[in-house]
Design a protein around this motif. Structure first.
Motif, PDB file in Angstrom:
ATOM      1  N   LEU A 253       0.797  -1.319   0.028  1.00 44.55           N
ATOM      2  CA  LEU A 253      -0.069  -0.328  -0.009  1.00 44.55           C
ATOM      3  C   LEU A 253       0.983   1.407   0.031  1.00 44.55           C
ATOM      4  O   LEU A 253       0.291   2.258   0.468  1.00 44.55           O
ATOM      5  CB  LEU A 253      -0.831   0.258   1.562  1.00 44.55           C
TER       6      LEU A 253
ATOM      7  N   VAL B  25     -10.123  -7.589   3.299  1.00 46.94           N
ATOM      8  CA  VAL B  25      -9.797  -5.601   3.639  1.00 46.94           C
ATOM      9  C   VAL B  25      -8.102  -5.669   3.126  1.00 46.94           C
ATOM     10  O   VAL B  25      -7.500  -3.926   3.329  1.00 46.94           O
ATOM     11  CB  VAL B  25     -10.455  -4.998   4.819  1.00 46.94           C
TER      12      VAL B  25
ATOM     13  N   ASP C  88      -5.700  -4.773   1.321  1.00 48.93           N
ATOM     14  CA  ASP C  88      -5.447  -3.631   0.416  1.00 48.93           C
ATOM     15  C   ASP C  88      -6.131  -2.338   0.398  1.00 48.93           C
ATOM     16  O   ASP C  88      -6.401  -1.948  -1.001  1.00 48.93           O
ATOM     17  CB  ASP C  88      -6.021  -4.135  -1.849  1.00 48.93           C
ATOM     18  N   ASN C  89      -6.406  -2.528   0.981  1.00 48.35           N
ATOM     19  CA  ASN C  89      -7.618  -1.352   1.334  1.00 48.35           C
ATOM     20  C   ASN C  89      -6.833  -0.288   2.485  1.00 48.35           C
ATOM     21  O   ASN C  89      -7.673  -0.958   3.397  1.00 48.35           O
ATOM     22  CB  ASN C  89      -8.579  -1.265   1.470  1.00 48.35           C
ATOM     23  N   TYR C  90      -6.202   1.047   2.489  1.00 44.88           N
ATOM     24  CA  TYR C  90      -5.651   1.335   3.818  1.00 44.88           C
ATOM     25  C   TYR C  90      -6.999   1.126   4.996  1.00 44.88           C
ATOM     26  O   TYR C  90      -6.736   1.152   5.581  1.00 44.88           O
ATOM     27  CB  TYR C  90      -4.624   2.096   3.991  1.00 44.88           C
TER      28      TYR C  90
ATOM     29  N   LEU D  89     -10.218   0.226   5.222  1.00 45.59           N
ATOM     30  CA  LEU D  89     -11.390  -0.377   5.809  1.00 45.59           C
ATOM     31  C   LEU D  89     -10.007  -1.323   6.057  1.00 45.59           C
ATOM     32  O   LEU D  89     -10.377  -1.578   7.422  1.00 45.59           O
ATOM     33  CB  LEU D  89     -11.586  -1.665   4.527  1.00 45.59           C
TER      34      LEU D  89
END
Length: 379
Positions: A27, A82, A84-86, A88
């Motif tokens: 990320l 989640v 790949d989504n900082y 979340l």
């Protein structure tokens, strides 16, 4: 059963830290963002101990331990979708903090089954559940090497099995006193005790240091000593293992000597070797010796402080006081990772952080010996 459950939920609580470098690379996170990600479960788990301890006073560990273990499965599995989504990830990290609340459930359960002269060692054995951090540091990256989602599935399965076994085998003491006052009233009563806040300060240094090193040591070793994530996790697991071994030693010594004296000596060791580490010695052998000596001191202090809690707190209030003290200990582990990340970003050095640790440990040493050793124990 309490120690096994504590170990598993602590592993779940610390799931993000050993994988933090992977999240950082995937990320493109800054040092502070990475530190925030690993620190958030510590914050929530710490604050959550306050209601968890008070609810344990009211409803008992037989209900609370399996329930919290089962609920912790949810955020563990949510880490998979989640990843790949900082944003979340931060939300799920908040929920993952639930796993850190079981400390305040286990202490009143264990202390109720032992007389004052044996509680120090018994609580030290229970405190070995902090070894969940060592298990996480060692096994999580190795399991992830066989499948990036596999660690979350393994931990979720372990929590589910324990939840079932907890229902079957955990028993509250038959003479357990059930408080009739409200949750808020019990927390206010615990908060009015001076010893609650004195113990909180000491535990924030002792156990807070354990938590801070548990979540940030892999990052420190990887950044400063250029270790691979696996090697850093292995060495961090060794640090955590030493804290686990010395926790019951601190508790056992507290059954023979005043827990405040044991705490003072343990924190003096931490203060000394934190200064050594502040000078950035080579990893082999001096830094390794300094880090392991600090681990021993912090582990022993964690055991001795809770031996003191069990001795000076009225039994019906042990859960409430434990919740507050445990929360402060966890909060003591929330700040250092953020501070270390911020200091490194600005100064490109960790020395200031270790000097601050030395100052805090020395202050705790002086206060424990000068004030806390005068406290009388209660039956």
């Amino acid at each position: 059963m309490a120690t096994v459950g504590f170990t598993l939920t602590f592993w779940a609580w610390d799931l993000i830290a050993p994988l933090a470098s992977g999240y950082r690379d995937r990320l493109n996170l800054s040092s502070f963002q990475q530190s925030l990600l690993v620190a958030i479960p510590v914050l929530v788990g710490s604050v959550g101990r306050i209601p968890a301890g008070a609810l344990t006073d009211r409803y008992g560990a037989r209900l609370m331990f399996p329930l919290v273990s089962a609920l912790t499965i949810v955020p563990v599995l949510l880490l998979i979708p989640v990843k790949d989504n900082y944003g979340l990830l931060l939300v799920v990290a908040l929920l993952l903090g639930l796993g850190g609340t079981t400390f305040a459930i286990g202490v009143p359960l264990v202390s109720s089954w032992f007389p004052p002269g044996r509680r120090g060692f018994a609580l030290g054995v229970f405190g070995m559940g902090t070894g969940g951090v060592a298990l996480s540091g060692y096994f999580t990256p190795r399991i992830a090497a066989h499948g990036e989602n596999l660690p979350f599935l393994v931990v979720a399965l372990g929590l589910a099995v324990f939840a079932v076994l907890g229902v079957l085998f955990i028993r509250d003491h038959p003479d357990r006193q059930v408080p009739t006052s409200s949750l808020g009233s019990r927390l206010r009563q615990a908060g009015r005790l001076r010893v609650t806040w004195e113990l909180s300060a000491l535990y924030a240094i002792g156990f807070g240091g354990v938590v801070a090193f548990g979540v940030y040591l892999p990052t420190y070793l990887k950044t400063w000593y250029d270790l691979s994530p696996t090697d850093a996790g292995t060495k961090a697991a060794g640090f955590a293992l030493v804290t686990v071994i010395f926790r019951p030693i601190g508790g056992r010594l507290s059954d023979r000597f005043h827990p405040a004296i044991v705490t003072a000596v343990a924190l003096a060791v931490v203060a000394l070797f934190a200064v050594v580490q502040a000078f950035d010695p080579p990893l082999a052998p001096l830094a390794t010796i300094a880090l392991l000596a600090m681990a021993a001191g912090l582990g022993a202090a964690g055991g001795s402080v809770f031996a003191l809690v069990a001795q000076v707190t009225p039994q019906p209030q042990v859960g409430s006081v434990t919740g507050i003290v445990g929360a402060m200990g966890g909060l003591g582990g929330f700040v250092p990772p953020l501070l270390m990340g911020a200091i490194y970003s600005v100064k490109d050095s960790y020395s200031i952080g270790f000097m601050l640790l030395s100052d805090l440990a020395l202050a705790g040493c002086v206060y424990a010996y000068g004030r806390m050793r005068t406290l009388r124990t209660t039956p």
